[in-house]
Write an enzyme that holds these catalytic residues in place. Structure first.
Site, PDB file in Angstrom:
ATOM      1  N   GLY A 215       0.809  -1.206   0.000  1.00 57.84           N
ATOM      2  CA  GLY A 215       0.000   0.000   0.000  1.00 57.84           C
ATOM      3  C   GLY A 215       0.849   1.266   0.000  1.00 57.84           C
ATOM      4  O   GLY A 215       1.931   1.321  -0.591  1.00 57.84           O
ATOM      5  N   SER A 216       0.374   2.264   0.712  1.00 54.24           N
ATOM      6  CA  SER A 216       1.024   3.574   0.665  1.00 54.24           C
ATOM      7  C   SER A 216       2.410   3.600   1.273  1.00 54.24           C
ATOM      8  O   SER A 216       3.166   4.551   1.039  1.00 54.24           O
ATOM      9  CB  SER A 216       0.141   4.614   1.364  1.00 54.24           C
TER      10      SER A 216
END
Length: 485
Positions: A215-216
Site C-alpha cells: 500500500g502507501s
C-alpha cells in the site's frame, strides 16, 4: 601334508582379504548411503544422545534440553516459546528443524567440523562434539514490545539497525509454542495437526515468509525513484498531477482519502498520502526506473537469507502504464514482506546505504570460543545521499505534521510512512495496516532503528483500521526500546 596346510592357509588369507575389502567397501564407499538409509536409526539415536546447543538472546539462552531417558534421549525445550518462535523455529524429533534451528543445525547438534579439536576429527572418529551456541542479534526488550503490541492480532514486526543490518526484532502473530513439537508420540502428532489446521496459521512466519501488498508505505520507494531520476527536482513545487487522476489508457479514476491533492507537491503528497500524485509520478519515472529502484531496495531478490530464507518481495517486470500507476502506490501485484519494508526504512535512515540484514551475530563452541562471526556488509547503495536526505525529511514531515503523528517520540527524530493496503475481490477485504519508520535520538549521529509493522485484523471495521491508528503505536513502542540503549 605341508602342501595342504599351505593351501588351507592361502584360502584363509584370501577369505580374510575378502572380508577386509568388503569392510572397506561398506565403511568408505557405502557409508554415506547407509547413514542416510531411513531404516538406520544409529545417526538419529546419536543425534539426540546429547543436549542440543542453545540459541541466545541478549546473552541468555531461550532454548534448552530435557532428558527423557528414552532411546531418543534429549528433547528440545523453549523459554518464552511463542515470543521467539519466529526467530528460533522448532527442532522436532518427528518433524525436523526450521529457521535458526535448521540454518545452524551443524553448530547446535555438534557436527560442525569447526567444533572439532583437529581437522577431519569428526570424520575419522565418527563422533560429535558438544553442541555449540548461536548468539542472535535480537534485543529482548524490543522483541517483547513488538509481541505485546500485536497482542495476538494477525500481523508482523521487523526491526533493523540501519548502520549494521542487525535484526533487532522479528515477531509474527499469532504465534505457537515450538516445544509442543519437540518429541515423538501422539501428543506431538496431535499438536502438529492442530497447528496446521488453524485458520490463523500460527506456524506461518509472517515477518519473513508472508508477502502483503504494501500500500502507501511503498510510496517511499516511488518518492526515491522520482528524486533520484530527477523527475522531481523540488519537493515543494506543484507536480501538476490532477485530481481526479485517470489511470492511463482507462476510464478509471484513482481516489484519494486526503484533501488538497490536486496538483500537490511531492512533500504534501507524502505527508498526506495522496494516491494520485505518487501514481502519476511512478508513470513519469517509467517502468525501467521504478523497477530499478525497487530492485535496489531488495524487491525481486529470491536469494535473501538471514540465514533462513526470506520470501521474495515482488515488483512486476512487465506492466502497462495503468498497472504501473497502481504498483507505484503499492497495489496491483506489488507485494512485500515486513522485513523488506523495514529494509526500505533502513535505507532511508542510513543515508541511502542499505546494509544486508542478518539474525545471527556469532556462533560459539560449548566452551565459549567464537567459531564464526557475522560481519556487516553493504547490500546495495540504493540512492545518492542527497536523495536520501530529502526522503528522510519527507518521512519526518509525516510524523510531525501528517498521518503518522502517533509515532512521535520525545527526544528523538522520527520519520515514518503510513499505509493502508487494499486486497480481495473488488477491494472488499479488510485493508492491511502498515507503518514503516526509523528513529534517531537527538544529539546523536546515527539512527538507532528502522521498523516495519503490518496488522491484518479481520475483526476490524474498514473505517477503523489504518497504518497511523493500528500500526504506528506498535512501531513507536519498538523504537522507544531501541532508543533506551
Amino acid at each position: 601334508m605341508i602342501r595342504y596346510i599351505r593351501r588351507a592357509a592361502a584360502l584363509c588369507l584370501l577369505l580374510l582379504l575378502a572380508l577386509l575389502v568388503n569392510a572397506v567397501r561398506i565403511q568408505v564407499f557405502e557409508a554415506h548411503s547407509l547413514d542416510n538409509n531411513p531404516a538406520n536409526r544409529r545417526d538419529t539415536v546419536a543425534r539426540y544422545a546429547q543436549p542440543r546447543g542453545n540459541i541466545l538472546v541478549d546473552g541468555q539462552a531461550v532454548t534448552g534440553s530435557k532428558d527423557t531417558r528414552q532411546q531418543l534421549r534429549y528433547e528440545r525445550t523453549y523459554r518464552h516459546g511463542p515470543l521467539y518462535a519466529p526467530v528460533t523455529g522448532y527442532a522436532s524429533q518427528t518433524y525436523g528443524t526450521t529457521l535458526i534451528e535448521n540454518a545452524e543445525d551443524d553448530i547446535l547438534s555438534g557436527t560442525d567440523p569447526r567444533l572439532a579439536p583437529l581437522p577431519f576429527w569428526n570424520d575419522v572418529t565418527r563422533s560429535r562434539q558438544p553442541g555449540g551456541r548461536v548468539a542472535t542479534t535480537i534485543r529482548a526488550s524490543m522483541q517483547r514490545a513488538a509481541y505485546d503490541g500485536l497482542a495476538g492480532r494477525r500481523g508482523a514486526v521487523a526491526a533493523i539497525e540501519p548502520t549494521s543490518g542487525k535484526i533487532l526484532a522479528l515477531v509474527s502473530s499469532p504465534s505457537y509454542d515450538p516445544e509442543q513439537l519437540s518429541g515423538t508420540g501422539q501428543d506431538v502428532t496431535d499438536a502438529w495437526t492442530r497447528l496446521n489446521g488453524e485458520a490463523a496459521q500460527p506456524m506461518l512466519n509472517r515477518a519473513i515468509r508472508q508477502t502483503y501488498p504494501p500500500g502507501s508505505a511503498f510510496k517511499i520507494v516511488t518518492a526515491a525513484a522520482a528524486l533520484d531520476s530527477r523527475t522531481v527536482t523540488d519537493v515543494d513545487a506543484p507536480t501538476g498531477i490532477p485530481e481526479p487522476y485517470v489511470l492511463p489508457g482507462t476510464r478509471t479514476t484513482l481516489p484519494n482519502e486526503a484533501g488538497g491533492c490536486d496538483g500537490a507537491s511531492l512533500a504534501y503528497a507524502i505527508t498526506w498520502s495522496c494516491n494520485t500524485v505518487l501514481a502519476g509520478l511512478g508513470v513519469e519515472v517509467g517502468l525501467d526506473g521504478m523497477l530499478d529502484m525497487a530492485k535496489r531496495f531488495g524487491f525481486n531478490d529470491s536469494g535473501l537469507r538471514i540465514p533462513s530464507g526470506v520470501a521474495a518481495s515482488h515488483f512486476d517486470t512487465r506492466m502497462s502504464d495503468d498497472q504501473l500507476a497502481l504498483s507505484s502506490i503499492g497495489q496491483f501485484d506489488t507485494t512485500a514482506t515486513p522485513l523488506q519494508m523495514a529494509m526500505v526504512a533502513s535505507a532511508v535512515a542510513g543515508g541511502g546505504d542499505l546494509r544486508y540484514p542478518y539474525l545471527v551475530d556469532r556462533t560459539l563452541a560449548s566452551d565459549g570460543d567464537v567459531v564464526s562471526r557475522t560481519g556487516d556488509r553493504t547490500y546495495r547503495r540504493v540512492m545518492n545521499p542527497a536523495t536520501a536526505q530529502q526522503v528522510r525529511q519527507l518521512m519526518i514531515d509525516v510524523v510531525t505534521d501528517g498521518t503518522g503523528t502517533n509515532a512521535a517520540i520525545d527526544g528523538a527524530t522520527v520519520g515514518g510512512k503510513t499505509g493502508t493496503a487494499q486486497h480481495g475481490v473488488g477491494n472488499s477485504g479488510t485493508p492491511y495496516a502498515w507503518f514503516i519508520a526509523w528513529a534517531q535520538a537527538d544529539n546523536t549521529f546515527r539512527p538507532a532503528v528502522a521498523v516495519a509493522v503490518v496488522v491484518e485484523d479481520a475483526a476490524a471495521d474498514r473505517a477503523d483500521i489504518s497504518g497511523g491508528g493500528d500500526a504506528a503505536p506498535i512501531a513507536r513502542a519498538v523504537m522507544e526500546e531501541a532508543l533506551r540503549k
